[in-house]
Design a protein around this motif. Sequence first.
Motif, PDB file in Angstrom:
ATOM      1  N   LEU A   1      31.727 -36.089 -70.185  1.00 46.91           N
ATOM      2  CA  LEU A   1      32.137 -35.856 -68.634  1.00 46.91           C
ATOM      3  C   LEU A   1      30.953 -36.355 -67.732  1.00 46.91           C
ATOM      4  CD1 LEU A   1      34.288 -34.478 -66.931  1.00 46.91           C
ATOM      5  CD2 LEU A   1      32.859 -32.470 -67.165  1.00 46.91           C
ATOM      6  N   ARG A   2      31.171 -37.108 -66.883  1.00 46.70           N
ATOM      7  CA  ARG A   2      30.340 -37.738 -65.860  1.00 46.70           C
ATOM      8  C   ARG A   2      30.676 -37.338 -64.594  1.00 46.70           C
ATOM      9  NH1 ARG A   2      29.335 -42.673 -63.194  1.00 46.70           N
ATOM     10  NH2 ARG A   2      27.114 -43.314 -63.385  1.00 46.70           N
ATOM     11  N   LEU A   3      29.908 -36.601 -63.840  1.00 44.20           N
ATOM     12  CA  LEU A   3      29.960 -36.095 -62.526  1.00 44.20           C
ATOM     13  C   LEU A   3      28.775 -36.294 -61.714  1.00 44.20           C
ATOM     14  CD1 LEU A   3      31.735 -32.666 -63.305  1.00 44.20           C
ATOM     15  CD2 LEU A   3      32.780 -34.499 -62.421  1.00 44.20           C
ATOM     16  N   VAL A   4      28.547 -37.576 -61.401  1.00 42.10           N
ATOM     17  CA  VAL A   4      27.051 -38.203 -60.728  1.00 42.10           C
ATOM     18  C   VAL A   4      27.376 -37.991 -59.450  1.00 42.10           C
ATOM     19  CG1 VAL A   4      25.929 -40.042 -60.544  1.00 42.10           C
ATOM     20  CG2 VAL A   4      26.929 -39.688 -62.666  1.00 42.10           C
ATOM     21  N   GLY A   5      26.377 -37.495 -58.871  1.00 40.68           N
ATOM     22  CA  GLY A   5      26.333 -37.416 -57.470  1.00 40.68           C
ATOM     23  C   GLY A   5      27.156 -36.302 -56.540  1.00 40.68           C
ATOM     24  N   CYS A   6      27.596 -35.042 -57.344  1.00 40.39           N
ATOM     25  CA  CYS A   6      28.427 -34.312 -56.933  1.00 40.39           C
ATOM     26  C   CYS A   6      27.523 -33.224 -56.251  1.00 40.39           C
ATOM     27  CB  CYS A   6      29.187 -33.506 -57.933  1.00 40.39           C
ATOM     28  SG  CYS A   6      30.464 -34.558 -58.879  1.00 40.39           S
ATOM     29  N   ALA A   7      27.228 -33.622 -55.051  1.00 36.98           N
ATOM     30  CA  ALA A   7      26.334 -32.648 -53.865  1.00 36.98           C
ATOM     31  C   ALA A   7      26.875 -31.181 -53.767  1.00 36.98           C
ATOM     32  CB  ALA A   7      26.270 -33.358 -52.794  1.00 36.98           C
ATOM     33  N   ASN A   8      27.801 -31.033 -54.229  1.00 35.92           N
ATOM     34  CA  ASN A   8      28.000 -29.549 -53.747  1.00 35.92           C
ATOM     35  C   ASN A   8      28.337 -28.581 -55.208  1.00 35.92           C
ATOM     36  OD1 ASN A   8      28.345 -29.442 -51.024  1.00 35.92           O
ATOM     37  ND2 ASN A   8      29.941 -30.317 -51.073  1.00 35.92           N
ATOM     38  N   LEU A   9      28.079 -29.230 -56.157  1.00 37.46           N
ATOM     39  CA  LEU A   9      28.212 -28.676 -57.727  1.00 37.46           C
ATOM     40  C   LEU A   9      27.232 -27.745 -58.113  1.00 37.46           C
ATOM     41  CD1 LEU A   9      30.026 -28.841 -60.139  1.00 37.46           C
ATOM     42  CD2 LEU A   9      28.311 -30.428 -61.021  1.00 37.46           C
ATOM     43  N   ILE A  10      27.391 -26.402 -58.011  1.00 32.97           N
ATOM     44  CA  ILE A  10      26.467 -25.634 -58.203  1.00 32.97           C
ATOM     45  C   ILE A  10      26.784 -24.799 -59.738  1.00 32.97           C
ATOM     46  CG2 ILE A  10      25.601 -25.309 -56.001  1.00 32.97           C
ATOM     47  CD1 ILE A  10      27.445 -22.746 -55.824  1.00 32.97           C
ATOM     48  N   ASP A  11      28.268 -24.386 -59.898  1.00 34.94           N
ATOM     49  CA  ASP A  11      28.377 -23.683 -61.209  1.00 34.94           C
ATOM     50  C   ASP A  11      28.958 -24.702 -62.229  1.00 34.94           C
ATOM     51  OD1 ASP A  11      29.340 -21.845 -63.055  1.00 34.94           O
ATOM     52  OD2 ASP A  11      30.918 -21.095 -61.965  1.00 34.94           O
ATOM     53  N   VAL A  12      27.931 -24.740 -63.376  1.00 30.74           N
ATOM     54  CA  VAL A  12      28.169 -25.710 -64.452  1.00 30.74           C
ATOM     55  C   VAL A  12      28.579 -24.830 -65.770  1.00 30.74           C
ATOM     56  CG1 VAL A  12      27.070 -27.883 -63.503  1.00 30.74           C
ATOM     57  CG2 VAL A  12      25.949 -25.957 -64.973  1.00 30.74           C
ATOM     58  N   SER A  13      28.984 -23.462 -65.633  1.00 30.72           N
ATOM     59  CA  SER A  13      28.914 -22.815 -66.997  1.00 30.72           C
ATOM     60  C   SER A  13      30.417 -23.086 -67.703  1.00 30.72           C
ATOM     61  CB  SER A  13      29.298 -21.303 -66.361  1.00 30.72           C
ATOM     62  OG  SER A  13      30.369 -21.172 -65.420  1.00 30.72           O
ATOM     63  N   ALA A  14      31.232 -23.815 -67.043  1.00 34.72           N
ATOM     64  CA  ALA A  14      32.452 -24.382 -67.804  1.00 34.72           C
ATOM     65  C   ALA A  14      32.091 -25.607 -68.903  1.00 34.72           C
ATOM     66  CB  ALA A  14      33.515 -24.734 -66.838  1.00 34.72           C
ATOM     67  N   PHE A  15      31.006 -26.160 -68.440  1.00 33.65           N
ATOM     68  CA  PHE A  15      30.625 -27.347 -69.289  1.00 33.65           C
ATOM     69  C   PHE A  15      29.989 -27.486 -70.530  1.00 33.65           C
ATOM     70  CE2 PHE A  15      30.754 -29.120 -64.579  1.00 33.65           C
ATOM     71  CZ  PHE A  15      32.260 -29.275 -64.525  1.00 33.65           C
ATOM     72  N   GLY A  16      29.521 -25.967 -70.975  1.00 32.11           N
ATOM     73  CA  GLY A  16      28.970 -25.831 -71.997  1.00 32.11           C
ATOM     74  C   GLY A  16      29.291 -26.320 -73.184  1.00 32.11           C
ATOM     75  N   LYS A  17      30.604 -26.683 -73.516  1.00 32.08           N
ATOM     76  CA  LYS A  17      31.046 -27.150 -74.670  1.00 32.08           C
ATOM     77  C   LYS A  17      31.151 -28.841 -74.778  1.00 32.08           C
ATOM     78  CE  LYS A  17      33.146 -23.083 -76.470  1.00 32.08           C
ATOM     79  NZ  LYS A  17      31.992 -22.169 -76.593  1.00 32.08           N
TER      80      LYS A  17
END
Length: 165
Positions: A7-23
Amino acid sequence: ADLPPKLRLVGCANLIDVSAFGKVCSLNLSRCNRLVDVSALGAVLHLTLSGCTSIKDVSALGGVKTLVLSNCPGITDVSALGTVRNLDLTLCTGITDFSALGTVPTLNLSYCRIVDVSALATVSNLNLTACTRVADVSALRGVRKLNLYGCSGVQDFSAVRHAFR
C-alpha cells in the motif's frame, strides 16, 4: 475488507489514523505530515515513513524488517529499533544516542548528528555520509561496507580501509 499486500499513500497530508494498516506487508506513508501515532504498524514488514515530520515515538516499530525514517527530525529515541534488519535514519537530526543500533545489519545514518560510532562495530553495511562530527572510526574494523563520504572530521582511515568499495 482484506488489505492489499502493498500500500502506497504518499503525501496524504490529512492522514492521522493508520490503525487499519497494521497487517499490510509493505507500506509507504512518506510525507504524511500530520501522522503522529504509528504504534499500530509494528507488524508491517517493510515500512517507509520518510518525511513524516510529526512522528516522535517509534518504540513500537522494532518488529519491522525494513524501516525508512529519513527526514523525521522529531524522532529522538531509537533504542527499540535494534532488531530492524535494514534501517534508514538519513537526516534524523533529533537523535543523539545511536548505541542500540549495533545489531542492525544495514544502517544508514547519513547527515545525522552522530559523534561516537563505537557501538556500531558489528553493523555489516554502514552509511555515514556527511556525518561531520565523526572523528574516530577505528572501532568500525568489522564493518564490511562503509560509506564515509563527506565525513570531514575523520583523519585516519587505516583501520577501515578494507570496507571501501
